[in-house]
Design a protein around this motif. Structure first.
Motif, PDB file in Angstrom:
ATOM      1  N   TYR A 101       0.842  -1.185   0.000  1.00  0.00           N
ATOM      2  CA  TYR A 101       0.000   0.000   0.000  1.00  0.00           C
ATOM      3  C   TYR A 101       0.883   1.242   0.000  1.00  0.00           C
ATOM      4  CZ  TYR A 101      -3.825  -3.080   1.193  1.00  0.00           C
ATOM      5  OH  TYR A 101      -4.755  -4.068   1.164  1.00  0.00           O
ATOM      6  N   THR A 102       0.623   2.141  -0.925  1.00  0.00           N
ATOM      7  CA  THR A 102       1.350   3.403  -0.951  1.00  0.00           C
ATOM      8  C   THR A 102       0.370   4.544  -1.169  1.00  0.00           C
ATOM      9  OG1 THR A 102       1.775   3.231  -3.326  1.00  0.00           O
ATOM     10  CG2 THR A 102       3.470   2.363  -1.848  1.00  0.00           C
ATOM     11  N   ASP A 103       0.793   5.718  -0.757  1.00  0.00           N
ATOM     12  CA  ASP A 103      -0.023   6.910  -0.908  1.00  0.00           C
ATOM     13  C   ASP A 103       0.942   8.090  -0.906  1.00  0.00           C
ATOM     14  OD1 ASP A 103      -1.438   9.322   0.505  1.00  0.00           O
ATOM     15  OD2 ASP A 103      -3.058   8.085  -0.305  1.00  0.00           O
ATOM     16  N   ASP A 104       0.823   8.978  -1.877  1.00  0.00           N
ATOM     17  CA  ASP A 104       1.748  10.105  -1.992  1.00  0.00           C
ATOM     18  C   ASP A 104       1.719  11.013  -0.764  1.00  0.00           C
ATOM     19  OD1 ASP A 104       2.583   9.194  -4.459  1.00  0.00           O
ATOM     20  OD2 ASP A 104       1.282  10.541  -5.593  1.00  0.00           O
ATOM     21  N   ASP A 111      -2.526  14.510   7.938  1.00  0.00           N
ATOM     22  CA  ASP A 111      -1.617  13.520   7.365  1.00  0.00           C
ATOM     23  C   ASP A 111      -1.362  12.366   8.334  1.00  0.00           C
ATOM     24  OD1 ASP A 111      -1.566  15.198   5.204  1.00  0.00           O
ATOM     25  OD2 ASP A 111       0.503  15.868   5.500  1.00  0.00           O
ATOM     26  N   LYS A 141      -4.430  10.144   8.113  1.00  0.00           N
ATOM     27  CA  LYS A 141      -4.440   9.385   6.861  1.00  0.00           C
ATOM     28  C   LYS A 141      -3.410   8.251   6.912  1.00  0.00           C
ATOM     29  CE  LYS A 141      -4.603   9.824   1.908  1.00  0.00           C
ATOM     30  NZ  LYS A 141      -4.846  10.695   0.788  1.00  0.00           N
ATOM     31  N   THR A 142      -2.249   8.521   7.508  1.00  0.00           N
ATOM     32  CA  THR A 142      -1.210   7.501   7.643  1.00  0.00           C
ATOM     33  C   THR A 142      -1.717   6.322   8.469  1.00  0.00           C
ATOM     34  OG1 THR A 142       0.531   9.156   7.462  1.00  0.00           O
ATOM     35  CG2 THR A 142       1.132   7.052   8.461  1.00  0.00           C
ATOM     36  N   LEU A 181      -4.324   4.255   6.550  1.00  0.00           N
ATOM     37  CA  LEU A 181      -3.720   3.393   5.542  1.00  0.00           C
ATOM     38  C   LEU A 181      -3.047   2.186   6.192  1.00  0.00           C
ATOM     39  CD1 LEU A 181      -3.115   2.922   2.529  1.00  0.00           C
ATOM     40  CD2 LEU A 181      -1.003   4.239   2.858  1.00  0.00           C
TER      41      LEU A 181
END
Length: 91
Positions: free
Chosen positions: A7-10, A43, A46-47, A50
């Motif tokens: 899983y990645t997210d900018d 942020d 959101k981290t 995820l």
């Protein structure tokens, strides 16, 4: 850890980079001033979302489990779910 699970997210990746940079390059690091902005709080949230999603989709919903408590003679190690894949657990 989220990237290890695929899983990645900018936004999350940029947040982690900023956090590492500010922690490692600032000898006067102040966690309160770094995390007090609305952007940082967003942020951070959101981290964690995820990371939770990655763990649940990879390992399943966590359930309370009875474990041995107390002490025994000898060495020990504490392993959490966040360490499981790193230590060669279920893939």
């Amino acid at each position: 850890m989220h990237a290890r699970l695929g899983y990645t997210d900018d936004v999350v990746d940029a947040f982690i980079e900023r956090a590492f940079f500010s922690t490692l390059t600032n000898v006067n690091f102040d966690a309160w001033s770094t995390s007090s902005s609305p952007r940082s709080r967003r942020d951070e949230h959101k981290t964690m979302q995820l990371l939770k999603k990655a763990h649940i989709e990879h390992y399943g919903e966590p359930v309370p489990t009875q474990v041995q408590t107390g002490t025994v003679k000898g060495h020990g190690i504490l392993v959490t779910g966040h360490d499981f894949k790193v230590l060669g657990g279920a893939s």
